[in-house]
Design a protein around this motif. Structure first.
Motif, PDB file in Angstrom:
ATOM      1  N   ASP A 120       0.851  -1.185   0.000  1.00  0.00           N
ATOM      2  CA  ASP A 120       0.000   0.000   0.000  1.00  0.00           C
ATOM      3  C   ASP A 120       0.887   1.235   0.000  1.00  0.00           C
ATOM      4  N   GLY A 121       0.263   2.387  -0.354  1.00  0.00           N
ATOM      5  CA  GLY A 121       1.018   3.618  -0.256  1.00  0.00           C
ATOM      6  C   GLY A 121       0.903   4.508  -1.471  1.00  0.00           C
ATOM      7  N   ALA A 122       1.953   5.287  -1.687  1.00  0.00           N
ATOM      8  CA  ALA A 122       1.980   6.295  -2.743  1.00  0.00           C
ATOM      9  C   ALA A 122       1.876   5.653  -4.122  1.00  0.00           C
ATOM     10  N   PRO A 123       1.409   6.407  -5.119  1.00  0.00           N
ATOM     11  CA  PRO A 123       1.132   5.834  -6.444  1.00  0.00           C
ATOM     12  C   PRO A 123       2.276   5.027  -7.052  1.00  0.00           C
ATOM     13  N   GLY A 124       3.461   5.576  -7.028  1.00  0.00           N
ATOM     14  CA  GLY A 124       4.581   4.898  -7.677  1.00  0.00           C
ATOM     15  C   GLY A 124       5.164   3.748  -6.888  1.00  0.00           C
ATOM     16  N   GLY A 125       4.824   3.651  -5.596  1.00  0.00           N
ATOM     17  CA  GLY A 125       5.391   2.592  -4.775  1.00  0.00           C
ATOM     18  C   GLY A 125       4.441   1.443  -4.508  1.00  0.00           C
ATOM     19  N   ALA A 126       3.158   1.615  -4.810  1.00  0.00           N
ATOM     20  CA  ALA A 126       2.175   0.568  -4.543  1.00  0.00           C
ATOM     21  C   ALA A 126       2.384  -0.619  -5.468  1.00  0.00           C
ATOM     22  N   ARG A 127       1.998  -1.806  -4.983  1.00  0.00           N
ATOM     23  CA  ARG A 127       2.136  -3.022  -5.796  1.00  0.00           C
ATOM     24  C   ARG A 127       0.836  -3.821  -5.774  1.00  0.00           C
ATOM     25  N   PHE A 128       0.554  -4.427  -6.905  1.00  0.00           N
ATOM     26  CA  PHE A 128      -0.613  -5.285  -7.092  1.00  0.00           C
ATOM     27  C   PHE A 128      -0.159  -6.639  -7.623  1.00  0.00           C
ATOM     28  N   ARG A 129      -1.108  -7.591  -7.571  1.00  0.00           N
ATOM     29  CA  ARG A 129      -0.852  -8.899  -8.153  1.00  0.00           C
ATOM     30  C   ARG A 129      -2.176  -9.360  -8.806  1.00  0.00           C
ATOM     31  N   ALA A 130      -2.296  -9.118 -10.099  1.00  0.00           N
ATOM     32  CA  ALA A 130      -3.500  -9.462 -10.867  1.00  0.00           C
ATOM     33  C   ALA A 130      -4.700  -8.589 -10.514  1.00  0.00           C
ATOM     34  N   PRO A 131      -4.678  -7.300 -10.912  1.00  0.00           N
ATOM     35  CA  PRO A 131      -5.862  -6.443 -10.730  1.00  0.00           C
ATOM     36  C   PRO A 131      -6.921  -6.789 -11.784  1.00  0.00           C
ATOM     37  N   THR A 132      -7.823  -7.703 -11.436  1.00  0.00           N
ATOM     38  CA  THR A 132      -8.732  -8.289 -12.430  1.00  0.00           C
ATOM     39  C   THR A 132     -10.035  -7.523 -12.624  1.00  0.00           C
ATOM     40  N   GLY A 133     -10.356  -6.603 -11.724  1.00  0.00           N
ATOM     41  CA  GLY A 133     -11.597  -5.862 -11.861  1.00  0.00           C
ATOM     42  C   GLY A 133     -11.539  -4.582 -11.065  1.00  0.00           C
ATOM     43  N   LEU A 134     -12.332  -3.593 -11.484  1.00  0.00           N
ATOM     44  CA  LEU A 134     -12.361  -2.345 -10.735  1.00  0.00           C
ATOM     45  C   LEU A 134     -13.681  -1.619 -10.956  1.00  0.00           C
ATOM     46  N   CYS A 135     -13.965  -0.665 -10.060  1.00  0.00           N
ATOM     47  CA  CYS A 135     -15.149   0.180 -10.161  1.00  0.00           C
ATOM     48  C   CYS A 135     -14.810   1.527  -9.545  1.00  0.00           C
ATOM     49  N   VAL A 136     -15.671   2.522  -9.766  1.00  0.00           N
ATOM     50  CA  VAL A 136     -15.417   3.889  -9.316  1.00  0.00           C
ATOM     51  C   VAL A 136     -16.635   4.388  -8.550  1.00  0.00           C
ATOM     52  N   ASP A 137     -16.404   5.013  -7.376  1.00  0.00           N
ATOM     53  CA  ASP A 137     -17.530   5.559  -6.624  1.00  0.00           C
ATOM     54  C   ASP A 137     -17.776   7.018  -7.000  1.00  0.00           C
ATOM     55  N   ILE A 172      -9.310  -6.578  -1.594  1.00  0.00           N
ATOM     56  CA  ILE A 172      -9.974  -5.476  -2.275  1.00  0.00           C
ATOM     57  C   ILE A 172      -9.227  -4.210  -1.887  1.00  0.00           C
ATOM     58  N   ARG A 173      -8.660  -3.549  -2.888  1.00  0.00           N
ATOM     59  CA  ARG A 173      -7.836  -2.364  -2.652  1.00  0.00           C
ATOM     60  C   ARG A 173      -8.645  -1.103  -2.984  1.00  0.00           C
ATOM     61  N   LYS A 174      -8.301  -0.023  -2.356  1.00  0.00           N
ATOM     62  CA  LYS A 174      -8.933   1.270  -2.604  1.00  0.00           C
ATOM     63  C   LYS A 174      -7.866   2.269  -3.025  1.00  0.00           C
ATOM     64  N   ILE A 175      -8.170   3.049  -4.075  1.00  0.00           N
ATOM     65  CA  ILE A 175      -7.233   4.052  -4.573  1.00  0.00           C
ATOM     66  C   ILE A 175      -7.934   5.404  -4.582  1.00  0.00           C
ATOM     67  N   THR A 176      -7.347   6.403  -3.948  1.00  0.00           N
ATOM     68  CA  THR A 176      -7.914   7.743  -3.955  1.00  0.00           C
ATOM     69  C   THR A 176      -7.713   8.376  -5.330  1.00  0.00           C
ATOM     70  N   PRO A 177      -8.413   9.487  -5.617  1.00  0.00           N
ATOM     71  CA  PRO A 177      -8.190  10.158  -6.899  1.00  0.00           C
ATOM     72  C   PRO A 177      -6.738  10.593  -7.105  1.00  0.00           C
ATOM     73  N   ALA A 178      -5.998  10.769  -6.010  1.00  0.00           N
ATOM     74  CA  ALA A 178      -4.588  11.146  -6.114  1.00  0.00           C
ATOM     75  C   ALA A 178      -3.677   9.946  -6.299  1.00  0.00           C
ATOM     76  N   GLY A 179      -4.246   8.723  -6.274  1.00  0.00           N
ATOM     77  CA  GLY A 179      -3.449   7.523  -6.520  1.00  0.00           C
ATOM     78  C   GLY A 179      -2.909   6.837  -5.294  1.00  0.00           C
ATOM     79  N   VAL A 180      -3.316   7.266  -4.096  1.00  0.00           N
ATOM     80  CA  VAL A 180      -2.837   6.631  -2.861  1.00  0.00           C
ATOM     81  C   VAL A 180      -3.623   5.334  -2.631  1.00  0.00           C
ATOM     82  N   VAL A 181      -2.897   4.245  -2.411  1.00  0.00           N
ATOM     83  CA  VAL A 181      -3.490   2.909  -2.352  1.00  0.00           C
ATOM     84  C   VAL A 181      -3.562   2.417  -0.904  1.00  0.00           C
ATOM     85  N   SER A 182      -4.727   1.838  -0.550  1.00  0.00           N
ATOM     86  CA  SER A 182      -4.888   1.195   0.745  1.00  0.00           C
ATOM     87  C   SER A 182      -5.672  -0.093   0.543  1.00  0.00           C
ATOM     88  N   THR A 183      -5.808  -0.877   1.609  1.00  0.00           N
ATOM     89  CA  THR A 183      -6.551  -2.138   1.529  1.00  0.00           C
ATOM     90  C   THR A 183      -7.854  -2.007   2.303  1.00  0.00           C
TER      91      THR A 183
END
Length: 528
Positions: A141-158, A173-184
């Motif tokens: 988790d974390g800043a846009p350029g440092g975050a890591r995923f493993r098979a992002p198979t689906g997404l939606c937008v609130d 299930i991960r959450k990404i802010t409009p600024a690209g900050v990633v959390s779980t």
């Protein structure tokens, strides 16, 4: 002064109060068009100032000098003679004042119609960038350029433009802010367990979809269940026994077989692509599961409800009219379903190929994720073709972004590159987000011009009795919502959120303090 020269007033000496022409009270003025004073005839209307008639020429002379006209307490302003009146008018004819009232009041003051309305589609300019992900496999988790995923198979937008990612390889299930900050939001080790946050367990989550309250729903591929995650991260099971089977029923009594995609109806029910059952299932808010469409045969057949057939339906999305669109993976087609369950083919020849075109003349190769923008365009993650394709409401298929090589390149439209993108989701403003599986990144696509018309016009020949304060341009088309744009003086504006490819008639109205004028002759145009 309304309708005449500035500064020209009439004063009732008894009240010693200046009365602007057109005011209500001691003086009432009605409009009549003639030179100098814009057609004023009137009379003293209060008991305080009444009786004697004042020749109109005296008022004209006073106005010409820019001075107030002094009236005594008993003076009355006489009507201006009508130069066009017939000398032998019948005694039964309406009075001069009535004739003026009948056709010469507000029409003299309001603006005329704008002219020379020009309507043009705004050119489409597409830019691809990276929202989040370092490009390395893992879980960070974390800043846009440092975050890591493993098979992002689906997404939606609130509604706040937060993106939720079904990170299947990480079972989270991960959450990404409009600024690209990633959390779980929820999930951890592989398994099946309801709970809160990291205490919950998933096994290959797909989907997802988010409702207005921030609840996220997930089609859980290997657990064969539909799960719900609240905004606080509390995970529960909505439906599914966990067995790979086909059973309609309620809650845990129902069964799915590798469900992969889902979307929310306006009423809050879910449509689920029950992939290995080759069916589209419906789940009510009470957890009642029924079959919405699909015979179960892995073939291609249009029809209504269970008379239709799919082959490995991957994902589903809704448009504003309640129609659903399905990426029918092994049929290499994009299907459309009405709210009544009537299934047709929007686009695709059925061949695993790449071809632009309309309807069956176009070709896809593993169309997976689908989404719909505010202008009614359907976007498809064309997996093997490494592209994001766009389908207009008329079925015209083009490439929005991507090319023939699997790579990682940000840039303009078809110069950008993806590496087996499997999912795509639209925000309310039409921004697209892509789960770029092979690059383990979340990409962002901004396209200006889609669903937009530029409108320009020439100001009215007559502004009427007051300066023009603004314009409104209105676009209309049969069966489509009316859209407008406004200006405070400029003679051009852009109308947005129109349906792509539909011909609109656009008319323009000018407005002033006197009111809205007549509508222009419409121009026509169809947005990209």
């Amino acid at each position: 002064m309304e309708g005449g020269r500035a500064g020209a007033t009439m004063v009732c000496s008894e009240s010693e109060r200046p009365l602007p022409f057109g005011s209500e009270g001691n003086m009432k003025i009605r409009s009549m068009a003639f030179a100098g004073l814009v057609g004023m005839s009137g009379w003293v209307a209060s008991a305080a100032c009444s009786s004697t008639t004042v020749p109109y020429e005296q008022v004209d002379a006073a106005i010409a000098d820019g001075a107030p006209f002094e009236a005594s307490a008993s003076d009355v302003l006489a009507p201006k003679p009508d130069a066009n009146a017939s000398a032998d008018a019948s005694p039964d004819s309406p009075s001069d004042g009535a004739a003026a009232d009948a056709g010469r009041d507000s029409s003299v003051l309001i603006p005329g119609p704008p002219t020379a309305v020009v309507v043009a589609a705004v050119p489409v300019v597409t830019t691809v960038s990276t929202l989040a992900g370092s490009g390395e496999l893992g879980f960070v988790d974390g800043a846009p350029g440092g975050a890591r995923f493993r098979a992002p198979t689906g997404l939606c937008v609130d509604s706040a433009n937060n993106i939720y990612v079904a990170d299947a390889g990480n079972n989270r299930i991960r959450k990404i802010t409009p600024a690209g900050v990633v959390s779980t939001l929820a999930g951890g080790a592989q398994g099946y367990l309801d709970g809160t946050g990291a205490a919950a367990r998933f096994y290959d989550p797909f989907g997802p979809a988010v409702d207005a309250a921030g609840n996220v729903f997930v089609a859980e591929h290997f657990n064969h269940r539909i799960r719900k995650i609240t905004a606080a991260g509390v995970v529960t099971t909505v439906a599914g026994s966990g067995a790979a089977d086909f059973i309609d029923g309620t809650g845990l009594a129902a069964a799915f077989n590798h469900p992969q995609g889902l979307a929310l109806t306006a009423a809050g029910d879910l449509l689920v692509t029950d992939t290995d059952n080759n069916r589209i299932r419906r789940v009510t808010q009470a957890g009642v599961v029924t079959t919405f469409a699909g015979s179960g045969a892995g073939t291609h057949a249009d029809g209504t409800g269970t008379a239709a057939s799919f082959s490995f339906p991957y994902n589903v999305a809704f448009d504003a009219d309640g129609n659903a669109y399905v990426g029918d993976q092994l049929n290499n087609r994009v299907r459309k379903m009405t709210p009544a369950g009537v299934v047709t083919t929007l686009a695709g020849s059925g061949a695993a190929d790449f071809a632009e075109g309309t309807g069956a003349a176009a070709s896809f190769n593993d169309p997976l994720g689908v989404t719909v923008d505010p202008s009614g365009n359907v976007y498809v993650a064309d997996y093997i073709n490494l592209r994001i394709r766009r389908i207009t409401p008329a079925g015209v298929v083009t490439t929005l972004a991507g090319g023939a090589e699997a790579d990682y390149v940000d840039g303009a439209g078809t110069t950008a590159r993806f590496n087996f993108a499997s999912s795509v989701a639209s925000a309310a403003d039409g921004t697209l987000y892509v789960g770029d599986n092979g690059n383990v990144r979340i990409r962002k696509i901004v396209s200006t011009g889609i669903g937009r018309l530029d409108v320009s016009w020439t100001a009215p020949a007559s502004a009427g009795g007051a300066p023009i304060t603004g314009y409104t341009a209105t676009a209309t088309a049969a069966g489509r919502a009316t859209k407008t744009c406004t200006t405070t003086g400029a003679t051009a504006c852009t109308i947005e959120r129109l349906t792509s490819g539909v011909a609109y008639a656009v008319s323009v109205v000018a407005a002033s303090a006197a009111g809205a004028g007549a509508s222009s002759t419409p121009g026509t145009g169809a947005p990209n």
